[in-house]
Design a protein around this motif. Structure first.
Motif, PDB file in Angstrom:
ATOM      1  N   GLU A  70       0.821  -1.209   0.000  1.00 52.65           N
ATOM      2  CA  GLU A  70       0.000   0.000   0.000  1.00 52.65           C
ATOM      3  C   GLU A  70       0.859   1.266   0.000  1.00 52.65           C
ATOM      4  O   GLU A  70       0.447   2.299  -0.526  1.00 52.65           O
ATOM      5  N   GLY A  75       3.292  -3.547  -6.387  1.00 51.20           N
ATOM      6  CA  GLY A  75       1.869  -3.808  -6.579  1.00 51.20           C
ATOM      7  C   GLY A  75       1.564  -5.299  -6.576  1.00 51.20           C
ATOM      8  O   GLY A  75       0.461  -5.724  -6.914  1.00 51.20           O
ATOM      9  N   ARG A  76       2.558  -6.098  -6.167  1.00 51.35           N
ATOM     10  CA  ARG A  76       2.411  -7.558  -6.228  1.00 51.35           C
ATOM     11  C   ARG A  76       2.910  -8.179  -4.922  1.00 51.35           C
ATOM     12  O   ARG A  76       3.993  -7.868  -4.454  1.00 51.35           O
ATOM     13  N   VAL A  97     -11.143  -9.687  -4.490  1.00 52.22           N
ATOM     14  CA  VAL A  97     -10.291  -8.509  -4.432  1.00 52.22           C
ATOM     15  C   VAL A  97      -9.454  -8.671  -3.165  1.00 52.22           C
ATOM     16  O   VAL A  97      -9.942  -8.425  -2.058  1.00 52.22           O
ATOM     17  N   THR A 102      -7.594  -1.373  -3.573  1.00 51.73           N
ATOM     18  CA  THR A 102      -6.274  -1.269  -4.212  1.00 51.73           C
ATOM     19  C   THR A 102      -6.244  -2.143  -5.462  1.00 51.73           C
ATOM     20  O   THR A 102      -7.135  -2.948  -5.685  1.00 51.73           O
ATOM     21  N   ALA A 103      -5.182  -1.992  -6.230  1.00 55.96           N
ATOM     22  CA  ALA A 103      -4.966  -2.845  -7.406  1.00 55.96           C
ATOM     23  C   ALA A 103      -3.859  -3.854  -7.118  1.00 55.96           C
ATOM     24  O   ALA A 103      -3.263  -4.415  -8.034  1.00 55.96           O
ATOM     25  N   ILE A 104      -3.598  -4.106  -5.833  1.00 53.05           N
ATOM     26  CA  ILE A 104      -2.528  -5.029  -5.453  1.00 53.05           C
ATOM     27  C   ILE A 104      -2.890  -6.441  -5.891  1.00 53.05           C
ATOM     28  O   ILE A 104      -3.981  -6.925  -5.597  1.00 53.05           O
ATOM     29  N   GLN A 105      -1.970  -7.071  -6.601  1.00 45.26           N
ATOM     30  CA  GLN A 105      -2.159  -8.455  -7.025  1.00 45.26           C
ATOM     31  C   GLN A 105      -1.565  -9.373  -5.974  1.00 45.26           C
ATOM     32  O   GLN A 105      -0.467  -9.129  -5.470  1.00 45.26           O
TER      33      GLN A 105
END
Length: 193
Positions: A70, A75-76, A97, A102-105
């Motif tokens: 965060e 992002g991974r 999700v 967030t767009a965290i994978q």
């Protein structure tokens, strides 16, 4: 009958041996205290992936990894599922999700063997396959020093190791002193990779 001179030499040798053992024990305790209780942790840097060691058995480790993601360091998140889903407080990989808002994978993997050396082998394989050059590894604070050694035996890229602290009673600390020392010996005798 032994002479007083011979008896004095035996006592002197015994004193030297006992003193040596005491000094060795104190030295080992000092080194173990430094590496287990107060390990050198790295400063976070932007990386290709944040890897969580030991599955989700420790909520503090996962929370630390999510906080780093965060904060924009990656992002991974890649989570070692070494202990299986039954022992984890929350399974981020099972959520549609993983980290809401967030767009965290998030991806989980099961290392073979289910150990730090197995995790090191898996991280190295992922790095080659996916072109990762920089990795943050998050683990329990008492495991930081040994994780750095064992993961570093496998992974050749930039390795940042960060610990997550959790409360531990004296019995758990004593166990970790012995366990981590044994792990260091094993890492030196039989390197991970």
């Amino acid at each position: 009958m032994t002479s007083p001179h011979r008896s004095a030499r035996r006592q002197q040798r015994a004193l030297v041996v006992v003193t040596g053992l005491v000094l060795l024990t104190v030295g080992l305790l000092a080194v173990t205290t430094r590496t287990v209780m107060f390990p050198r942790e790295d400063q976070p840097i932007p990386v290709d992936v944040i890897v969580v060691l030991g599955g989700l058995g420790s909520a503090a480790v996962v929370q630390k990894a999510v906080a780093l993601a965060e904060a924009g360091y990656s992002g991974r998140i890649l989570i070692s599922d070494a202990f299986g889903s039954d022992t984890r407080p929350a399974h981020l990989c099972a959520r549609p999700v993983p980290v809401p808002g967030t767009a965290i994978q998030v991806e989980c993997f099961r290392p073979h063997p289910t150990s730090t050396s197995g995790e090191g082998e898996a991280i190295a394989a992922f790095a080659i396959e996916r072109g990762w050059n920089r990795v943050i590894v998050v683990t329990s604070s008492y495991h930081v020093s040994r994780a750095r050694v064992q993961i570093g035996q496998c992974y050749a890229g930039t390795l940042v190791v960060i610990g997550a602290r959790q409360p531990m009673d004296p019995l758990k600390w004593a166990y970790q002193f012995v366990y981590q020392d044994a792990g260091f010996v094993k890492a030196r005798i039989a390197p991970a990779c």
